[in-house]
Enzyme design. Structure first.
Site, PDB file in Angstrom:
ATOM      1  N   SER A   1       0.797  -1.234   0.000  1.00 33.32           N
ATOM      2  CA  SER A   1       0.000   0.000   0.000  1.00 33.32           C
ATOM      3  C   SER A   1       0.826   1.279   0.000  1.00 33.32           C
ATOM      4  O   SER A   1       0.247   2.372  -0.117  1.00 33.32           O
ATOM      5  CB  SER A   1      -0.958  -0.001   1.195  1.00 33.32           C
TER       6      SER A   1
ATOM      7  N   HIS B   1       3.814   5.652   5.445  1.00 36.16           N
ATOM      8  CA  HIS B   1       2.829   4.664   5.013  1.00 36.16           C
ATOM      9  C   HIS B   1       3.474   3.291   5.094  1.00 36.16           C
ATOM     10  O   HIS B   1       4.689   3.156   5.023  1.00 36.16           O
ATOM     11  CB  HIS B   1       2.333   4.917   3.590  1.00 36.16           C
TER      12      HIS B   1
ATOM     13  N   GLY C   1       2.881  -1.094   3.937  1.00 36.05           N
ATOM     14  CA  GLY C   1       2.282  -1.931   2.915  1.00 36.05           C
ATOM     15  C   GLY C   1       2.307  -3.384   3.334  1.00 36.05           C
ATOM     16  O   GLY C   1       3.284  -3.847   3.927  1.00 36.05           O
TER      17      GLY C   1
ATOM     18  N   GLY D   1       2.269 -12.065   2.102  1.00 35.58           N
ATOM     19  CA  GLY D   1       3.503 -12.458   2.759  1.00 35.58           C
ATOM     20  C   GLY D   1       4.651 -11.484   2.618  1.00 35.58           C
ATOM     21  O   GLY D   1       5.811 -11.851   2.822  1.00 35.58           O
TER      22      GLY D   1
END
Length: 463
Positions: free
Chosen positions: A72, A316, A318, A322
């Site tokens: 992300s 941020h 993410g 996995g």
């Protein structure tokens, strides 16, 4: 801030030893840790450490050129593409989405016409956040994805409470496609990769195979096995959700992108990808997290906003199949720290090593804080749901609390988790450890309904 210290930090053998030790401790087969520091004299120093293997199956070692999925953190790249459109006057943050995408529709007609570009970038559009429809690998996959949202529910009215939405960022990516007349992937290449001189960043598996690439690892269902994690059998999420989470990059290219944001939109190549005004606008608080979090203060445009002992942190994370990634930038200091891992427990490694790096830089990694007074969570006990997940908060036999997290829709392939102990922080907030990392949750009433806020809004299920 001792910028030279930041630049020289990873030179010490201590950090390689710590990275190796923490990777073993947290069952992370392979990782990269990077720091970029901007000097007052205009100098730029980038340092990268690596450890371990790209996959426990192939045994290929991680090096500085290995690509990891950044999950992300991709949303910051998509936000950058949208802000370029703002810079060019092709739209404003308050442009209704339907003005650019007349075909855009979700189940709620009022929300459809009211959703704005700003709301997409701040997770306040109210659209169900975890629609992962696979619409194929064609260049029209994002267009098809957005067309398929006609049945998507609204978690809140447009412009309401923040609830993390991958879906909203795919819609933002489609806006880029329509206004640029090219795919989102092509816009990234033309508008970000080339100006910044990036050569080790891709969005599609068929491009990733041309590089040394990390493979994700999930928990081993066999609790007796010496191997705590196993390579995933599925490498990537569908291309259709690209603008939310599918960039794969080397640490060097990710830090070059971060440096452009630290330099007010000016890349290390001397090419500008964004105006200083738009870079600054992305850091302006758009949603206040007071009462919901003691770690994060709010959300900007794409970015999460925190305070590290008086120093602003714009960041941020993410998480995909996995693979876990973290990017923390400190605009006031001209410093960014990133950790890329190929394990579902990568956040624990990132938390530990970033905490230590921060301490060496005179910074304090914020930790969840308990409030004084009563910490009885009785009023929150119950089950809470999104369209993809369910959280059940219940009492334990010894009078404490626990949560059971259940996937209603399988997305990552992660095996079921056992019940997790809860640490109350107040009457409405608690702490739960997910894959070795502390995570805050808070009870909140939205539009008269009870919810549990864990970045997403989980609505209390009927008894």
């Amino acid at each position: 801030m001792p910028t030279k210290l930041a630049a020289d930090l990873l030179n010490s053998p201590h950090w390689q030893q710590r990275l190796d030790t923490l990777a073993t401790k947290h069952s992370v087969p392979g990782a990269q840790v990077g720091v970029v520091a901007l000097g007052d004299d205009g100098s730029v120093d980038v340092r990268v450490l690596t450890t371990g293997l790209t996959s426990l199956k192939t045994k290929v070692e991680v090096d500085a050129d290995t690509l990891f999925q950044i999950g992300s953190i991709t949303k910051i790249w998509t936000t950058t593409l949208v802000m370029q459109l703002v810079d060019e006057g092709l739209l404003t943050l308050d442009t209704p989405v339907v003005e650019v995408l007349p075909e855009f529709a979700i189940a709620d007609a009022d929300n459809t016409k009211n959703v704005t570009v700003r709301q997409l970038l701040t997770h306040t559009a109210g659209i169900d956040g975890d629609v992962f429809t696979d619409t194929g690998d064609g260049d029209d996959c994002i267009e098809k994805y957005v067309t398929g949202l006609a049945s998507a529910i609204s978690v809140t009215p447009a412009g309401g409470h923040l609830s993390y939405s991958n879906t909203g960022f795919v819609v933002a990516g489609r806006i880029v496609e329509v206004l640029r007349g090219q795919t989102w992937d092509e816009a990234l290449t033309e508008r970000i990769y080339r100006p910044l001189g990036l050569t080790q960043v891709v969005t599609r598996p068929e491009d990733a195979i041309l590089f040394r690439v990390a493979v994700g690892h999930l928990a081993n269902p066999d609790q007796e096995s010496a191997e705590k994690v196993l390579p995933t059998t599925r490498w990537a999420l569908p291309r259709s959700v690209g603008p939310a989470c599918t960039i794969t990059a080397s640490m060097g290219d990710l830090l070059a992108f971060a440096a452009a944001h630290l330099r007010g939109g000016l890349g290390l190549t001397g090419e500008r990808i964004l105006s200083e005004e738009s870079v600054a606008a992305m850091r302006v608080p758009q949603f206040d997290l007071a009462g919901l979090s003691t770690v994060d203060q709010g959300w900007g445009l794409g970015w999460i906003l925190s305070d590290w002992n008086g120093v602003s942190c714009v960041h941020h994370s993410g998480g995909v199949i996995g693979q876990i990634a973290q990017l923390h930038t400190f605009p006031e200091l001209g410093v960014a720290i990133s950790v890329l891992t190929n394990s579902h427990r990568g956040a624990a490694l990132a938390h530990d090593i970033e905490t230590e790096i921060a301490r060496a830089l005179g910074l304090t990694y914020p930790e969840p804080e308990a409030e004084p007074g009563e910490t009885d969570l009785s009023a929150l006990v119950g089950a809470y749901e999104t369209t993809t997940d369910r959280i059940e908060l219940s009492r334990t036999k010894d009078g404490g609390y626990q949560v059971q997290m259940v996937a209603r829709v399988e997305i990552t392939g992660e095996p079921p988790m056992p019940p997790l102990p809860v640490t109350p922080l107040s009457r409405s907030r608690f702490l739960v450890e997910l894959a070795g990392t502390p995570f805050e949750a808070a009870g909140v009433t939205v539009n008269g309904d009870e919810h549990l806020y864990m970045t997403r809004l989980f609505k209390k299920a009927d008894a």
